[in-house]
Design an enzyme around this catalytic site. Sequence first.
Site, mmCIF file in Angstrom:
data_model
loop_
_atom_site.group_PDB
_atom_site.id
_atom_site.type_symbol
_atom_site.label_atom_id
_atom_site.label_comp_id
_atom_site.label_asym_id
_atom_site.label_seq_id
_atom_site.Cartn_x
_atom_site.Cartn_y
_atom_site.Cartn_z
ATOM 1 N N HIS A 120 3.037 38.334 19.348
ATOM 2 C CA HIS A 120 1.802 37.898 18.685
ATOM 3 C C HIS A 120 0.672 38.889 18.980
ATOM 4 C CE1 HIS A 120 -0.937 35.243 16.670
ATOM 5 N NE2 HIS A 120 -1.652 35.042 17.751
ATOM 6 N N TYR A 179 4.191 25.293 12.781
ATOM 7 C CA TYR A 179 4.674 25.321 14.169
ATOM 8 C C TYR A 179 3.661 24.778 15.175
ATOM 9 C CZ TYR A 179 2.011 29.737 14.523
ATOM 10 O OH TYR A 179 1.026 30.682 14.495
ATOM 11 N N GLU A 180 2.412 24.567 14.744
ATOM 12 C CA GLU A 180 1.420 24.082 15.711
ATOM 13 C C GLU A 180 1.635 22.610 16.048
ATOM 14 O OE1 GLU A 180 -2.703 25.640 15.092
ATOM 15 O OE2 GLU A 180 -1.704 26.783 13.527
ATOM 16 N N MET A 210 5.407 33.106 9.030
ATOM 17 C CA MET A 210 5.414 31.705 9.468
ATOM 18 C C MET A 210 4.400 30.839 8.723
ATOM 19 S SD MET A 210 5.650 32.390 13.558
ATOM 20 C CE MET A 210 6.726 33.684 14.232
ATOM 21 N N SER A 211 4.037 31.230 7.509
ATOM 22 C CA SER A 211 2.968 30.462 6.825
ATOM 23 C C SER A 211 3.121 30.541 5.317
ATOM 24 C CB SER A 211 1.601 31.032 7.231
ATOM 25 O OG SER A 211 1.428 32.326 6.693
ATOM 26 N N HIS A 260 -0.638 26.254 11.082
ATOM 27 C CA HIS A 260 0.756 26.542 10.759
ATOM 28 C C HIS A 260 1.622 25.323 11.069
ATOM 29 C CE1 HIS A 260 -1.260 30.296 11.826
ATOM 30 N NE2 HIS A 260 -0.423 30.923 11.018
ATOM 31 N N SER A 311 -3.504 35.614 10.187
ATOM 32 C CA SER A 311 -3.690 36.122 11.556
ATOM 33 C C SER A 311 -4.354 37.496 11.562
ATOM 34 C CB SER A 311 -2.343 36.290 12.254
ATOM 35 O OG SER A 311 -1.627 35.109 12.260
ATOM 36 N N ALA A 358 0.079 37.575 7.878
ATOM 37 C CA ALA A 358 0.722 38.705 8.552
ATOM 38 C C ALA A 358 2.220 38.473 8.480
ATOM 39 C CB ALA A 358 0.260 38.765 10.000
ATOM 40 N N HIS A 367 -7.635 33.688 14.971
ATOM 41 C CA HIS A 367 -8.031 32.994 13.742
ATOM 42 C C HIS A 367 -9.497 32.576 13.830
ATOM 43 C CE1 HIS A 367 -4.019 32.383 11.768
ATOM 44 N NE2 HIS A 367 -3.664 32.796 12.958
ATOM 45 N N ASN A 413 4.770 44.578 11.406
ATOM 46 C CA ASN A 413 5.930 45.077 12.164
ATOM 47 C C ASN A 413 7.160 45.117 11.269
ATOM 48 O OD1 ASN A 413 5.491 41.970 12.684
ATOM 49 N ND2 ASN A 413 7.696 42.334 12.828
#
Length: 267
Positions: free
Chosen positions: A238, A79-80, A202-203, A77, A25, A107, A55, A226
């Site tokens: 995001h 989650y998509e 998340m990846s 990802h 990201s 990230a 992206h 963060n």
Amino acid sequence: MSDLVTTVQARAGTEPVRLGLILGSGLGHLAHAVQGVAIPYADLPGFPHVGVSGHNPNLHIGTLEGVRVAVCGAREHYYENGNPAAMRPALELLQALGADHLIATNAAGSLRPDIRPGDLMLLNDHINFSGLNPLIGEKTDARFVPMTTAHDPDLRAALRAAAEAEGLALPEGVYAWYSGPSFETPAEIRAIKILGGDAVGMSTVPEGILARFLGLKVAAISTITNIAAGMSDEQISHEHTKAMAPLGAVKLERILRAYLRGSAARP
Ligand code: HPA
């Protein structure tokens, strides 16, 4: 796969690539520095229809710092669409094009007080906090992939040397994969901390498993955007991730370029 390889080689040439890169990201910028071709994922059967903003859904093939590379400007990802193996066709293509290793970037949120937003972290291991696995359903014994040195010691040493040559800090730590797309709760972050996680994202973990399955060596670098949920008053979003990723991306690009220059010098 051979059709895909032929399609890609018709546009990019047949010279083998040395390595594959997957950019996370807000980190897609480096791909545009590749001297060669950019092929939209939409032209590549099996490649993801990436729907996450920030992206760059193109496969860039060409030369960077004298090394022939294939760079996935974006990933799908879990989650998509709920598919942990979404990047398998892309990884299989990288391997078929000649890559023997993968460097993934992402990230992430930090759980370590000494690793701050804008800093980088080299993964020395990971925790699959999601419990999902991209090899579920795979039928052969090859599915029992050893993960003991999944984050390749030699590749990590080369990346640390590249960072040192650039005068940049590259601390190592453990990355925990959280499915997303919602961010973690403070209790989940406390749990990850107890389990030994240093960063959360998340990846990357499913790609790492798939890449090891395919026989590619793997290394991955997080750009910290963060402090993890509940560990500071900072807002997590995001938008914030996309805004903060470029801070680390500049350092990441320097390290990857230095790594590639070193790799070009090696036989
Ligand atoms: N959690 C999960 N994924 C992330 C984070 C986070 O705090 N920051 C960037 N990606």
